[in-house]
Write an enzyme that holds these catalytic residues in place. Structure first.
Site, short mmCIF file in Angstrom:
data_model
loop_
_atom_site.label_atom_id
_atom_site.label_comp_id
_atom_site.label_asym_id
_atom_site.label_seq_id
_atom_site.Cartn_x
_atom_site.Cartn_y
_atom_site.Cartn_z
N THR A 121 0.82 -1.22 0.00
CA THR A 121 0.00 0.00 0.00
C THR A 121 0.85 1.26 0.00
O THR A 121 0.50 2.26 -0.63
CB THR A 121 -0.94 0.00 1.22
OG1 THR A 121 -1.86 -1.08 1.10
CG2 THR A 121 -1.73 1.30 1.32
N THR A 143 1.24 -4.47 4.51
CA THR A 143 1.05 -4.79 5.93
C THR A 143 0.40 -6.15 6.17
O THR A 143 0.41 -6.64 7.30
CB THR A 143 0.19 -3.72 6.62
OG1 THR A 143 -1.10 -3.67 5.99
CG2 THR A 143 0.85 -2.36 6.52
N SER A 198 1.96 -7.89 -0.26
CA SER A 198 2.64 -8.72 0.74
C SER A 198 2.04 -10.11 0.83
O SER A 198 2.70 -11.05 1.28
CB SER A 198 2.62 -8.04 2.11
OG SER A 198 1.32 -7.96 2.64
#
Length: 325
Positions: A11, A85, A53
């Site tokens: 992000t 994240t 991720s």
């Protein structure tokens, strides 16, 4: 005083919208150019791979740890890693288990992408760079920098799906904060010795599963889960309990492979010998399960896979969880 910056997408690196939503487009140079105050910290920017991720694998993180170690050997004061994240709590812990250097290895990211009002990526990146450059952050292993808080990777958890304050350390609290640009460490937990380097091919062939126990769960689900496994993590209720019907099945599995008992609650430790009913932590330990201590199920799975890939037997697994948990 150079800080090495490795970018892995996520992000924090997303900008612009396409037919499929927000897409990754920002390079490390783009990221750093958007951060006021970052020019005061010399950076060696290295774009690694711009992927979500959720697409990361152990091999990529091991390669990252090697590259970060090489940067430190070349004189970097510390290392910053930016990534998505979703898996950051696992990747940071994986890196922490293997990071042998005193220099800080700091993971960060963002919850709000740059197309939104108030993106948090620039502030998180600036804080991470300051931490990586700070002498006070040495000898703490891998760290997570978010919301001007400093978390030890072994304690950090993602606790909210959208909040910019998502990363917390429920069992320990933050190690410190970044205040007016200064790194303030409030506590220094003792650091564990790193695990030996792991053979990547052996790691890729090591299969460890995680089963989260739920109300009225069916132990027959374990039969479909376990063929070909080398280890299993069970996320039990509360302090380490499972339905009574699960206990014999888990005991039989523990006779074949290491089975680690963790808590699904997100904070607190599994106990050792407080409750005695069938399916309690005392009963499960008697049947051969290894207590995960304070490690949450996701970190327990990371540690167990590394241990088994390194050839650890059941006694070595139990000793490692007693130390890390």
């Amino acid at each position: 005083m150079t800080v090495a910056l490795f970018t892995l997408g996520g992000t924090i690196a997303m900008a612009g919208t396409g037919a499929q939503g927000v897409v990754s487009r920002l390079t490390g140079a783009d990221l750093t150019a958007a951060v006021p105050g970052l020019a005061d910290i010399p950076l060696d920017v290295r774009d690694v791979e711009a992927v979500p991720s959720a697409a990361l694998a152990y091999r990529q993180i091991l390669d990252l740890v090697d590259a970060a170690g090489a940067a430190v050997a070349d004189g970097a004061t510390g290392v910053v890693v930016t990534q998505g994240t979703d898996t950051l709590e696992e990747t940071a812990f994986l890196a922490d288990l293997l990071w042998p250097h005193p220099e800080p290895l700091v993971f960060t990211g963002a919850m709000r992408n740059p197309t939104l009002a108030g993106p948090d990526g620039p502030a998180n990146l600036l804080a991470a760079a300051r931490i990586a450059a700070a002498p006070a952050a040495r000898d703490l292993g891998a760290l997570v920098a978010f919301n001007d808080e400093i978390h030890a990777a072994r304690f950090a958890r993602k606790t909210h799906s959208t909040s910019t304050a998502t990363f917390a350390s429920p069992n320990a609290g933050p190690l410190g904060h970044v205040i007016e640009g200064a790194v303030r460490l409030l506590t220094r937990p003792p650091r564990h010795a790193p695990l030996p380097p792991v053979d990547r091919d052996r790691l890729a062939a090591t299969r460890v599963a995680l089963h989260t126990v739920t109300l009225d769960d069916d132990p027959a689900l374990l039969d479909a889960l376990t063929p070909g496994l080398h280890g299993l993590v069970v996320a039990g209720f509360g302090v380490g309990h499972v339905p009574p019907d699960f206990a014999p099945a888990l005991g039989a599995l523990a006779a074949r492979m290491p089975v680690v008992l963790a808590s699904r609650t997100g904070a607190g430790s599994v106990l050792r010998n407080t409750y005695g009913a069938v399916g309690s932590e005392t009963d499960l330990r008697r049947r051969g399960l290894v207590g995960g201590g304070l490690l949450d199920p996701y970190k327990a799975k990371v540690l167990l896979r590394l241990l088994l890939a390194g050839g650890a037997d059941r006694a070595a697994v139990a000793e490692a969880f007693a130390r890390h948990g």
